[in-house]
Design a protein around this motif. Structure first.
Motif, short mmCIF file in Angstrom:
data_model
loop_
_atom_site.label_atom_id
_atom_site.label_comp_id
_atom_site.label_asym_id
_atom_site.label_seq_id
_atom_site.Cartn_x
_atom_site.Cartn_y
_atom_site.Cartn_z
N GLU A 101 0.81 -1.22 0.00
CA GLU A 101 0.00 0.00 0.00
C GLU A 101 0.84 1.27 0.00
N LEU A 102 2.16 1.16 -0.22
CA LEU A 102 3.04 2.33 -0.23
C LEU A 102 2.67 3.33 -1.32
N GLY A 103 2.12 2.84 -2.42
CA GLY A 103 1.74 3.74 -3.51
C GLY A 103 0.78 4.82 -3.07
N ALA A 104 -0.13 4.49 -2.16
CA ALA A 104 -1.09 5.48 -1.65
C ALA A 104 -0.37 6.59 -0.89
N ALA A 105 0.68 6.24 -0.17
CA ALA A 105 1.44 7.25 0.58
C ALA A 105 2.18 8.17 -0.38
N HIS A 106 2.79 7.60 -1.43
CA HIS A 106 3.46 8.42 -2.44
C HIS A 106 2.44 9.35 -3.12
N ASP A 107 1.29 8.80 -3.48
CA ASP A 107 0.24 9.60 -4.11
C ASP A 107 -0.20 10.75 -3.20
N ALA A 108 -0.28 10.48 -1.90
CA ALA A 108 -0.70 11.51 -0.94
C ALA A 108 0.30 12.66 -0.90
N VAL A 109 1.59 12.35 -0.91
CA VAL A 109 2.62 13.41 -0.88
C VAL A 109 2.57 14.22 -2.18
N ILE A 110 2.47 13.53 -3.30
CA ILE A 110 2.42 14.21 -4.60
C ILE A 110 1.21 15.13 -4.68
N ALA A 111 0.05 14.63 -4.28
CA ALA A 111 -1.19 15.44 -4.31
C ALA A 111 -1.08 16.63 -3.36
N TRP A 112 -0.53 16.41 -2.18
CA TRP A 112 -0.40 17.49 -1.20
C TRP A 112 0.52 18.58 -1.72
N CYS A 113 1.64 18.18 -2.33
CA CYS A 113 2.57 19.17 -2.90
C CYS A 113 1.89 19.99 -3.98
N ALA A 114 1.10 19.34 -4.83
CA ALA A 114 0.38 20.06 -5.89
C ALA A 114 -0.60 21.05 -5.27
N LYS A 115 -1.33 20.61 -4.26
CA LYS A 115 -2.31 21.49 -3.59
C LYS A 115 -1.63 22.68 -2.92
N GLU A 116 -0.46 22.45 -2.36
CA GLU A 116 0.28 23.51 -1.66
C GLU A 116 1.20 24.31 -2.60
N ASN A 117 1.18 23.98 -3.89
CA ASN A 117 2.01 24.66 -4.89
C ASN A 117 3.51 24.52 -4.60
N LEU A 118 3.92 23.34 -4.16
CA LEU A 118 5.32 23.08 -3.87
C LEU A 118 5.91 22.24 -5.00
N SER A 119 7.06 22.65 -5.49
CA SER A 119 7.72 21.92 -6.57
C SER A 119 8.63 20.85 -6.01
N ARG A 120 8.58 19.66 -6.60
CA ARG A 120 9.43 18.54 -6.23
C ARG A 120 10.59 18.44 -7.21
N THR A 121 11.76 18.03 -6.73
CA THR A 121 12.93 17.91 -7.60
C THR A 121 12.92 16.62 -8.42
N GLY A 122 12.15 15.63 -7.97
CA GLY A 122 12.17 14.31 -8.58
C GLY A 122 12.92 13.30 -7.73
N VAL A 123 13.72 13.79 -6.79
CA VAL A 123 14.44 12.91 -5.87
C VAL A 123 13.51 12.57 -4.71
N ARG A 124 13.42 11.27 -4.41
CA ARG A 124 12.60 10.84 -3.29
C ARG A 124 13.18 9.57 -2.71
#
Length: 147
Positions: A101-124
């Motif tokens: 179920e780790l995919g749901a956690a990754h999806d949550a971080v990605i969605a939260w960053c989009a909602k908060e207008n935070l850019s990710r570098t691609g490193v995780r």
């Protein structure tokens, strides 16, 4: 499952890893032999516990590093090299439960960053808590480096 996401500044953490450039299709068959090689190296140095498993994804190719947080000096052999989890600002969550179920956690971080207008570098990366036969007691820390 709900995943609370926070922003934190983290320090670099030394690791011992095997690095590879692979494909997402091939990676599921590669990570365990990579991790086994790191643990064989640690056991040869009489280190049997206390080093949490890690997977660092440097990009979407993926270029990956699979290994452990290195909590004490250790001679590295074979394909095992010294590296580190990056320092800096991250969006993170902790997933409790099955690795499936780790995919749901990754999806949550990605969605939260989009909602908060935070850019990710691609490193995780993922840092795994101690093994437990009860999936409810298993936890995984998931971090996404922010620009």
């Amino acid at each position: 499952m709900k995943h609370a996401v926070t922003v934190r500044n983290v320090e670099a953490r030394p690791t011992a890893v095997v690095a590879a450039t692979t494909t997402w299709r091939e990676f599921p068959a590669l990570w365990k032999p990579m991790l086994d090689e790191v643990w064989a190296c640690l056991r040869a140095a009489d280190i049997h516990r206390g080093c949490r498993n890690v997977m660092l994804y440097l990009d979407d190719t993926p270029r990956v590093e699979v290994g452990v947080e290195l909590t004490q000096p250790c001679p590295l052999t074979g394909n095992v090299v010294s590296s580190s989890l990056p320092a800096g600002r991250v969006a993170m969550t902790v997933h409790y439960g099955s690795y499936a179920e780790l995919g749901a956690a990754h999806d949550a971080v990605i969605a939260w960053c989009a909602k908060e207008n935070l850019s990710r570098t691609g490193v995780r990366w993922e840092v795994y808590g101690p093994h437990d036969d009860d999936p409810a007691k298993v936890w995984t820390e998931i971090c996404y480096q922010l620009s």
